[in-house]
Design a protein around this motif. Structure first.
Motif, PDB file in Angstrom:
ATOM      1  N   GLY A  17     -27.982  24.145 -10.035  1.00  0.00           N
ATOM      2  CA  GLY A  17     -28.042  25.498  -9.337  1.00  0.00           C
ATOM      3  C   GLY A  17     -27.004  25.863  -9.852  1.00  0.00           C
ATOM      4  N   ARG A  18     -27.300  27.652  -9.183  1.00  0.00           N
ATOM      5  CA  ARG A  18     -26.603  28.509  -8.606  1.00  0.00           C
ATOM      6  C   ARG A  18     -25.933  27.924  -7.952  1.00  0.00           C
ATOM      7  N   LEU A  19     -24.503  29.384  -7.758  1.00  0.00           N
ATOM      8  CA  LEU A  19     -23.177  28.924  -6.044  1.00  0.00           C
ATOM      9  C   LEU A  19     -24.303  29.678  -4.998  1.00  0.00           C
ATOM     10  N   HIS A  20     -23.649  29.775  -4.063  1.00  0.00           N
ATOM     11  CA  HIS A  20     -24.336  30.729  -3.076  1.00  0.00           C
ATOM     12  C   HIS A  20     -22.937  30.414  -1.949  1.00  0.00           C
ATOM     13  N   ILE A  21     -23.551  31.214  -0.749  1.00  0.00           N
ATOM     14  CA  ILE A  21     -22.088  31.805  -0.279  1.00  0.00           C
ATOM     15  C   ILE A  21     -21.339  30.022   0.890  1.00  0.00           C
ATOM     16  N   GLY A  22     -22.631  29.799   0.813  1.00  0.00           N
ATOM     17  CA  GLY A  22     -22.018  28.038   1.146  1.00  0.00           C
ATOM     18  C   GLY A  22     -21.203  27.410   0.861  1.00  0.00           C
ATOM     19  N   HIS A  23     -21.055  27.284  -0.842  1.00  0.00           N
ATOM     20  CA  HIS A  23     -20.194  26.946  -1.244  1.00  0.00           C
ATOM     21  C   HIS A  23     -19.087  27.007  -1.562  1.00  0.00           C
ATOM     22  N   ALA A  24     -18.990  28.605  -1.659  1.00  0.00           N
ATOM     23  CA  ALA A  24     -18.230  29.768  -1.600  1.00  0.00           C
ATOM     24  C   ALA A  24     -16.693  29.719  -0.372  1.00  0.00           C
ATOM     25  N   TYR A  25     -17.619  29.402   0.462  1.00  0.00           N
ATOM     26  CA  TYR A  25     -17.068  28.905   1.990  1.00  0.00           C
ATOM     27  C   TYR A  25     -15.889  27.844   1.275  1.00  0.00           C
ATOM     28  N   ALA A  26     -17.240  25.804   0.982  1.00  0.00           N
ATOM     29  CA  ALA A  26     -16.343  24.701   0.996  1.00  0.00           C
ATOM     30  C   ALA A  26     -15.674  25.298  -0.224  1.00  0.00           C
ATOM     31  N   ALA A  27     -15.091  26.028  -0.716  1.00  0.00           N
ATOM     32  CA  ALA A  27     -14.952  25.722  -2.167  1.00  0.00           C
ATOM     33  C   ALA A  27     -13.348  26.456  -1.886  1.00  0.00           C
ATOM     34  N   LEU A  28     -13.147  27.846  -0.710  1.00  0.00           N
ATOM     35  CA  LEU A  28     -12.513  28.694  -0.602  1.00  0.00           C
ATOM     36  C   LEU A  28     -11.396  27.811   0.094  1.00  0.00           C
ATOM     37  N   PHE A  29     -12.253  26.480   1.226  1.00  0.00           N
ATOM     38  CA  PHE A  29     -10.826  25.796   2.186  1.00  0.00           C
ATOM     39  C   PHE A  29     -10.970  24.607   1.727  1.00  0.00           C
ATOM     40  N   ALA A  30     -11.387  24.822   0.832  1.00  0.00           N
ATOM     41  CA  ALA A  30     -10.711  23.204  -0.224  1.00  0.00           C
ATOM     42  C   ALA A  30      -8.875  23.891   0.005  1.00  0.00           C
ATOM     43  N   ALA A  31      -9.298  24.835  -1.502  1.00  0.00           N
ATOM     44  CA  ALA A  31      -8.053  25.699  -2.062  1.00  0.00           C
ATOM     45  C   ALA A  31      -7.177  26.118  -1.163  1.00  0.00           C
ATOM     46  N   GLN A  32      -8.220  26.011   0.055  1.00  0.00           N
ATOM     47  CA  GLN A  32      -6.748  26.955   1.498  1.00  0.00           C
ATOM     48  C   GLN A  32      -5.762  25.461   2.043  1.00  0.00           C
ATOM     49  N   GLN A  33      -6.556  24.330   1.881  1.00  0.00           N
ATOM     50  CA  GLN A  33      -6.179  22.563   2.454  1.00  0.00           C
ATOM     51  C   GLN A  33      -5.403  22.629   1.415  1.00  0.00           C
ATOM     52  N   SER A  34      -4.674  22.990   0.190  1.00  0.00           N
ATOM     53  CA  SER A  34      -4.343  22.637  -0.494  1.00  0.00           C
ATOM     54  C   SER A  34      -2.939  24.187  -1.661  1.00  0.00           C
ATOM     55  N   ASP A 257     -33.588  28.691  -1.821  1.00  0.00           N
ATOM     56  CA  ASP A 257     -33.705  29.577  -2.538  1.00  0.00           C
ATOM     57  C   ASP A 257     -31.537  30.809  -2.252  1.00  0.00           C
ATOM     58  N   ALA A 258     -31.606  30.236  -1.465  1.00  0.00           N
ATOM     59  CA  ALA A 258     -30.135  30.611  -0.786  1.00  0.00           C
ATOM     60  C   ALA A 258     -29.525  32.158  -1.479  1.00  0.00           C
ATOM     61  N   VAL A 259     -29.193  33.284  -1.082  1.00  0.00           N
ATOM     62  CA  VAL A 259     -28.610  33.761  -2.078  1.00  0.00           C
ATOM     63  C   VAL A 259     -27.292  32.866  -2.627  1.00  0.00           C
ATOM     64  N   SER A 260     -27.235  33.933  -3.733  1.00  0.00           N
ATOM     65  CA  SER A 260     -26.514  33.445  -5.165  1.00  0.00           C
ATOM     66  C   SER A 260     -25.058  34.027  -5.281  1.00  0.00           C
ATOM     67  N   LEU A 261     -24.304  33.650  -4.780  1.00  0.00           N
ATOM     68  CA  LEU A 261     -22.518  34.254  -5.579  1.00  0.00           C
ATOM     69  C   LEU A 261     -23.172  35.469  -7.061  1.00  0.00           C
ATOM     70  N   GLN A 262     -23.905  35.143  -8.128  1.00  0.00           N
ATOM     71  CA  GLN A 262     -24.409  36.048  -8.811  1.00  0.00           C
ATOM     72  C   GLN A 262     -24.951  37.219  -8.115  1.00  0.00           C
ATOM     73  N   GLN A 263     -25.862  36.742  -7.415  1.00  0.00           N
ATOM     74  CA  GLN A 263     -27.012  37.916  -7.428  1.00  0.00           C
ATOM     75  C   GLN A 263     -25.963  38.974  -6.652  1.00  0.00           C
ATOM     76  N   LEU A 264     -25.894  38.314  -5.260  1.00  0.00           N
ATOM     77  CA  LEU A 264     -24.450  39.396  -4.523  1.00  0.00           C
ATOM     78  C   LEU A 264     -23.474  39.741  -5.693  1.00  0.00           C
ATOM     79  N   ARG A 265     -22.767  39.534  -6.500  1.00  0.00           N
ATOM     80  CA  ARG A 265     -22.330  40.341  -7.189  1.00  0.00           C
ATOM     81  C   ARG A 265     -22.351  41.816  -8.017  1.00  0.00           C
ATOM     82  N   ARG A 266     -23.909  40.942  -8.037  1.00  0.00           N
ATOM     83  CA  ARG A 266     -25.266  42.240  -8.648  1.00  0.00           C
ATOM     84  C   ARG A 266     -25.193  43.228  -7.917  1.00  0.00           C
ATOM     85  N   GLN A 267     -25.145  42.646  -7.147  1.00  0.00           N
ATOM     86  CA  GLN A 267     -24.692  44.088  -6.075  1.00  0.00           C
ATOM     87  C   GLN A 267     -23.340  44.824  -5.455  1.00  0.00           C
ATOM     88  N   GLY A 268     -23.073  44.204  -6.016  1.00  0.00           N
ATOM     89  CA  GLY A 268     -21.340  44.591  -5.331  1.00  0.00           C
ATOM     90  C   GLY A 268     -20.595  44.619  -4.882  1.00  0.00           C
TER      91      GLY A 268
END
Length: 283
Positions: A17-34, A257-268
């Protein structure tokens, strides 16, 4: 404590499915640690019924929109069954696996008949029905084509490995308790390897030095540490981070049905706003 030493980390979503804000946190957290090392993307796509190629494309689009980059190529679990089969063969040689022919209905009936069952993080643990099955009966069922999964005999495996521990950057040194998940499934017919086996093999083959993931997966780490010992794999460090929840305190999830990053992007909403909302201020 946040570590900025060179690390190899990974973000490993399932393309269901589409990524949501929780996925964004996990990805940013991993990237920060590296930040002084390597950040990898891995597709955990063993669920053949739910994983789709288009979701992989969406995942990469969302991560790029967040400003992340990762080492190529992306590892897809579905392309590496040989690696998991090899690990299963090594565990089988050690005598710590057994076939399980139970359906969910069988397990529920056994627990109901017993009146109680040991509890794990997500409910009753498997009551060991097929662990008690005589080997000749198990072989006969397998030869007859009865569907089965492979479970780890946690008692035998833990005794073989001995005392173990692991390091978590948030909790310190933790004594491993492999039995917390009971006789977990490591392989089943519809997926050649379970999450538990695949993630351990993948992290070793990709030279992951720091495993970052949500604190809800901390119980799984006890089993993963055991598998690393049995398979003689390198032992990374872990950092189990906080979970992102909604305004009711419920963990964000695709199935809710967490709000996806795609939906947030469309909201500006911008990537910078996402980062600031989640507490990431680095560029």
């Amino acid at each position: 404590m946040t570590s900025f030493a060179p690390e190899t980390t990974r973000f490993a979503p399932s393309p269901t499915g589409r990524l949501h804000i929780g996925h964004a946190y996990a990805a940013l957290f991993a990237a920060q640690q590296s930040r002084k090392g390597k950040f990898l993307l891995r597709m955990e796509d063993l669920d053949r019924g739910r994983c789709r190629p288009e979701f992989e494309i969406h995942i990469e689009e969302d991560l790029a929109w967040l400003g992340l980059d990762w080492v190529k190529p992306v590892r897809r679990q579905s392309e590496h069954q040989d690696d998991y089969d090899s690990a299963l063969s090594r565990l089988r040689e050690q005598g710590v696996l057994y076939p399980c022919f139970c359906t969910r209905k069988d397990i529920a009936a056994e627990i109901a008949a017993a009146g109680e069952a040991p509890q794990g993080p997500e409910g009753p643990l498997y009551p060991g029905i097929c662990r008690r099955l005589p080997p000749d009966q198990a072989q006969a069922r397998m030869a007859a084509g009865v569907p089965y999964a492979l479970r780890i005999d946690i008692g035998k495996a833990a005794a073989r490995a001995g005392a173990l521990s692991f390091q978590d950057l948030g909790h310190g040194i933790i004594a491993a308790n492999p039995g917390v998940l009971g006789d977990a499934v490591l392989s089943r017919k519809d997926a050649g390897a379970s999450y538990h086996l695949a993630v351990v093999v993948d992290d070793a083959l990709q030279n992951i030095t720091l495993v970052t993931r949500g604190e809800d997966l901390l119980p799984s780490t006890h089993l993963h540490r055991l598998l690393q010992a049995l398979l003689k794999l390198p032992v990374p460090r872990w950092h189990h981070h906080r979970l992102i929840t909604d305004d009711k305190g419920v963990r964000l999830a695709k199935r809710h049905d967490a709000v996806s990053l795609q939906q947030l992007r469309r909201q500006g909403v911008t990537p910078t706003q996402i980062r600031r909302r989640l507490g990431f201020t680095w560029d």
